[in-house]
Design a protein around this motif. Structure first.
Motif, PDB file in Angstrom:
ATOM      1  N   VAL A   1       1.009  -1.384  -0.559  1.00  0.00           N
ATOM      2  CA  VAL A   1      -0.314   0.085   0.329  1.00  0.00           C
ATOM      3  C   VAL A   1       0.550   1.448  -0.114  1.00  0.00           C
ATOM      4  O   VAL A   1       1.769   1.368   0.419  1.00  0.00           O
ATOM      5  CB  VAL A   1      -0.674   0.011   1.303  1.00  0.00           C
ATOM      6  CG1 VAL A   1      -1.895   1.587   1.408  1.00  0.00           C
ATOM      7  CG2 VAL A   1      -1.602  -1.275   1.628  1.00  0.00           C
TER       8      VAL A   1
ATOM      9  N   ASN B   1       0.286   7.554   1.080  1.00  0.00           N
ATOM     10  CA  ASN B   1      -0.379   8.063   0.654  1.00  0.00           C
ATOM     11  C   ASN B   1      -1.638   7.902   1.249  1.00  0.00           C
ATOM     12  O   ASN B   1      -2.864   8.269   1.870  1.00  0.00           O
ATOM     13  CB  ASN B   1      -0.672   8.916  -0.580  1.00  0.00           C
ATOM     14  CG  ASN B   1       0.608  10.125  -0.980  1.00  0.00           C
ATOM     15  OD1 ASN B   1       1.099  10.300  -0.118  1.00  0.00           O
ATOM     16  ND2 ASN B   1       1.181   9.882  -1.287  1.00  0.00           N
ATOM     17  N   HIS B   2      -2.082   6.888   0.170  1.00  0.00           N
ATOM     18  CA  HIS B   2      -3.647   5.716   1.178  1.00  0.00           C
ATOM     19  C   HIS B   2      -3.911   5.664   2.854  1.00  0.00           C
ATOM     20  O   HIS B   2      -5.045   5.740   3.344  1.00  0.00           O
ATOM     21  CB  HIS B   2      -3.567   4.644   0.000  1.00  0.00           C
ATOM     22  CG  HIS B   2      -3.350   4.916  -1.105  1.00  0.00           C
ATOM     23  ND1 HIS B   2      -4.248   5.344  -2.022  1.00  0.00           N
ATOM     24  CD2 HIS B   2      -2.670   4.520  -1.778  1.00  0.00           C
ATOM     25  CE1 HIS B   2      -4.278   5.860  -3.425  1.00  0.00           C
ATOM     26  NE2 HIS B   2      -3.226   5.016  -3.048  1.00  0.00           N
TER      27      HIS B   2
ATOM     28  N   GLU C   1      -6.332   7.118   6.719  1.00  0.00           N
ATOM     29  CA  GLU C   1      -6.915   5.552   7.761  1.00  0.00           C
ATOM     30  C   GLU C   1      -6.125   5.549   9.293  1.00  0.00           C
ATOM     31  O   GLU C   1      -7.080   5.536  10.222  1.00  0.00           O
ATOM     32  CB  GLU C   1      -5.992   4.225   7.089  1.00  0.00           C
ATOM     33  CG  GLU C   1      -6.352   3.277   7.772  1.00  0.00           C
ATOM     34  CD  GLU C   1      -6.256   1.933   6.968  1.00  0.00           C
ATOM     35  OE1 GLU C   1      -4.951   1.502   7.926  1.00  0.00           O
ATOM     36  OE2 GLU C   1      -5.732   1.845   6.193  1.00  0.00           O
TER      37      GLU C   1
ATOM     38  N   THR D   1      -5.085  14.834  -0.167  1.00  0.00           N
ATOM     39  CA  THR D   1      -5.018  13.888  -1.168  1.00  0.00           C
ATOM     40  C   THR D   1      -5.460  14.391  -2.878  1.00  0.00           C
ATOM     41  O   THR D   1      -5.819  14.120  -3.521  1.00  0.00           O
ATOM     42  CB  THR D   1      -6.146  13.125  -1.060  1.00  0.00           C
ATOM     43  OG1 THR D   1      -8.037  14.002  -1.381  1.00  0.00           O
ATOM     44  CG2 THR D   1      -6.377  12.252   0.301  1.00  0.00           C
TER      45      THR D   1
ATOM     46  N   THR E   1      -5.941  12.510  -6.392  1.00  0.00           N
ATOM     47  CA  THR E   1      -7.605  12.105  -7.005  1.00  0.00           C
ATOM     48  C   THR E   1      -8.275  12.499  -8.436  1.00  0.00           C
ATOM     49  O   THR E   1      -7.584  13.052  -9.475  1.00  0.00           O
ATOM     50  CB  THR E   1      -8.309  13.063  -5.896  1.00  0.00           C
ATOM     51  OG1 THR E   1      -7.773  13.346  -4.366  1.00  0.00           O
ATOM     52  CG2 THR E   1     -10.195  12.371  -6.135  1.00  0.00           C
TER      53      THR E   1
END
Length: 304
Positions: free
Chosen positions: A236, A239-240, A244, A269, A273
């Motif tokens: 992963v 940034n993702h 979280e 983001t 995006t």
């Protein structure tokens, strides 16, 4: 507050009822305190025997420094207390046989549900490879005037799986700040750069500080202080993971200060995006964060 009991020291020395002088003082400010109480990071927990007496040596730490404490009562020693965790302690400073020492008279393990009450001021400076960067991080944190944003920053950073990694993780594995402690250095450098703009309100400035300090917080889960990519980091992009890690604090922010959390989400983001799912243009905060993030890669940022 007066404690209605006596505490016993080694060699038969006792002290009378003593007033607690301070709650949660910085350790660097305790030299004149006779008694204080607080929650601190335990960096050392060693069992010893001296003068035919079993005792324990504890090293407590926070953002200001360290303090060695001795415990002589086995009732305070719990199996699940170990170095590398936060503990709640009450200590008394005493002098006997010409030697001054600090004795622990209460010791409890820190419970996970108390996480929200921890402050970055309790981060152990001695565990940060770049302690000056921690000093600057705390300076930025203390500049934040919007209490909901300061609370948000505290909640994110003081999560057990985030706090120590934030102090020790690298900023990258091969490029900028690729050394232990590089992440906090890069985060502070980005914050220093982003507040250089003079045309924002204090709320916008506080948003910019928080956005900058946390923009790479996902790296706490993708790289180790040994400059190794974690299993999750191989699967992963960091940034993702930022959203979280911030999820619980963002949910609280949405209730307390609607709109502020959305601006942070956008700033973190918008560069990645899909344009069909977001505003056609980045916000000013997002643009400046992206620019300052890139500028900090040079590692030539000098703090006054």
């Amino acid at each position: 507050m007066l404690l209605l009991s006596f505490f016993f020291f080694p060699y038969g020395v006792t002290i009378d009822m003593t007033e607690i002088h301070s709650f949660q003082p910085l350790l660097d400010n305790t030299t004149e305190l006779t008694r204080f109480r607080g929650t601190y990071f335990l960096t050392e927990f060693e069992s010893r025997i001296g003068d035919e007496q079993h005792y324990w040596k504890l090293a407590l730490a926070d953002s200001s420094g360290e303090l060695t404490v001795y415990c002589y009562d086995p009732e305070f020693i719990q199996d699940h207390i170990a170095a590398g965790m936060y503990v709640q302690v009450e200590v008394v400073r005493k002098s006997t046989r010409g030697c001054e020492f600090v004795q622990c008279v209460q010791l409890h393990s820190w419970e996970r549900e108390q996480e929200k009450r921890l402050s970055p001021m309790q981060l152990p400076r001695c565990m940060c490879p770049k302690p000056q960067a921690l000093d600057w991080f705390l300076d930025f944190r203390n500049r934040i005037r919007v209490q909901n944003l300061r609370r948000f920053l505290d909640r994110v950073i003081m999560q057990p799986h985030v706090s120590m990694a934030f102090l020790t993780a690298p900023g990258s594995l091969q490029d900028h700040f690729s050394h232990p402690g590089g992440l906090i250095e890069h985060s502070v450098a980005t914050a220093w750069s982003v507040i250089g703009y003079q045309d924002h309100s204090f709320v916008e400035r506080d948003l910019a500080i928080v956005a900058a300090l946390l923009h790479d917080i996902g790296k706490t889960q993708t790289m180790t202080s040994d400059l190794v990519r974690t299993r999750l980091g191989r699967l992963v992009n960091h940034n993702h993971l930022t959203l979280e890690i911030c999820a619980d604090a963002l949910a609280e922010m949405d209730l307390l200060a609607p709109g502020l959390g959305d601006q942070l989400r956008h700033a973190w983001t918008s560069a990645e995006t899909d344009s069909e799912c977001c505003e056609p243009e980045q916000s000013q905060l997002a643009e400046r964060l992206e620019e300052c993030d890139l500028n900090s890669f040079s590692e030539h940022v000098v703090f006054p």
